[in-house]
Design a protein around this motif. Sequence first.
Motif, short mmCIF file in Angstrom:
data_model
loop_
_atom_site.label_atom_id
_atom_site.label_comp_id
_atom_site.label_asym_id
_atom_site.label_seq_id
_atom_site.Cartn_x
_atom_site.Cartn_y
_atom_site.Cartn_z
N ALA A 374 0.83 -1.21 0.00
CA ALA A 374 0.00 0.00 0.00
C ALA A 374 0.86 1.26 0.00
N ASP A 398 -6.55 0.47 3.25
CA ASP A 398 -5.33 0.71 2.47
C ASP A 398 -5.59 0.34 1.02
N ASP A 399 -4.68 0.69 0.14
CA ASP A 399 -4.87 0.44 -1.30
C ASP A 399 -3.87 -0.58 -1.84
N HIS A 435 -9.94 -2.99 -4.29
CA HIS A 435 -8.53 -3.28 -4.05
C HIS A 435 -8.20 -2.85 -2.62
N GLY A 436 -7.15 -3.37 -2.10
CA GLY A 436 -6.75 -3.02 -0.75
C GLY A 436 -7.34 -3.94 0.31
#
Length: 455
Positions: A374, A398-399, A435-436
């Motif tokens: 991330a 988070d990504d 995503h994440g």
Amino acid sequence: MPSRDVAVTRRLAAFFALEDDWSRPMPPLGASDVATGVGLEAIGILTLELARSAGAFEDVDSPWWVIYLVMSAAALPLVWRRRFPLAVAVYLATHMFVTGVTMAPVMGQLSLQICYFVGLFSAMAWGRSRRTALLVSGAILAFMLSWLAWQFAVGSGLQQFVDENDDAESHGFLPPIPSVVLLTYVVNVVYFLGAIVGGQVAWRSARQRGALATQAATIAAQSDTLRRRAVVDERLRIARELHDVVGHHVSVIGVQAAGARRVLDHDQAAASDALGTIEESSREAVTQMRSLLGTLREIEQDVDGGSLSGRAPEPGVDDLPALVASRNDDRLTTTYDVVTDRDGGPGRLPRPVALSLYRTAQEALANIVRHSTARRASVTLRVVEDASTPYAEVEVLDDGRPRSGTSGSGLGLLGIRERVASHRGECDIGPRATHGFRVRVRVPLRGGEDGSAGA
């Protein structure tokens, strides 16, 4: 009528505890037993001598020493009334019958009547089996009343009364002879039933004391178990705290060391800042670990004293901004937001809840640094007090994607779930739909925590 008879029977069975298998402990022969027998013997000899001196035994042909021997034979066996209650009761009933047949004036003396009463009382008070004690006592009662009936029917009891009251007139509703018979029966029934019922009351009192002693022992054992459980729970709490502290600070040190290594040759100022962060984080980690280990050493003493008050100060939601800011570097950008429907909501959170939310965010950020690719992470604290079910929530997003070769032990996420479970809250941990990764914990603010959970 049949139902009433059944109810009466049940009440009598309950009073005499016929279904109770408790056996009164047999005490050893003690000084009190000897004192009882010797005391009754001394009182009996004295009262018999006074009665003999007053001419009460003119119709008794036996010498004076036989009368004293009869008294001793009734009083001294009471020394064993608690160890052999039924045998002593049967023996004294036989003694009463034989003495009444051979020397009735002696048997009717108060001192001997007390001995017979104590014997029957002890049978019910100290009998090991309720059924056997009631059977023996009932048999003695039936035998004595039958003997009394025999005396009136074919014995000399009525004849003696007639001879002494030949010209007696009735002064009440009943003639003299029926009155004498009924009065004699009433006195004897009260005498024997009083001994039986009194003995049963004494047994029930001993039963209650035994039950209270058992309950006290059970409570003491449970208290010891609870103290041990408190020690175990406190050790588990400290283990979770230690894991969170070490994981957080070691990950910070690792990130800052990597950054310092990359910029050491061309940006010494940045490398110096990174080393300063490493120094600060390591010092804080050592301080917190020493505090936790010191608390661990004091657990036994604190629990034995009934308190676990020796804990070190613990972080809360007020420390979240500093925690999030400590994760900001050139590799990861972190943001922190607070959402609340009332001013000052985070400051009103219970300490256990605030600690759990802080540790959740700490573990989630540490996992992002250690195990994720991330570049951005956000921490959001929500405190909703006006909803039907007020709650506090922390969400960490988070990504990134999982970084290969960095899988952890899973203890950190397990610790988060345990904390939330202790508050009866909700926990959502896993990949996001796009995503994440997301870690979201929601804890109810009323009716969900017990005040000690998560502490």
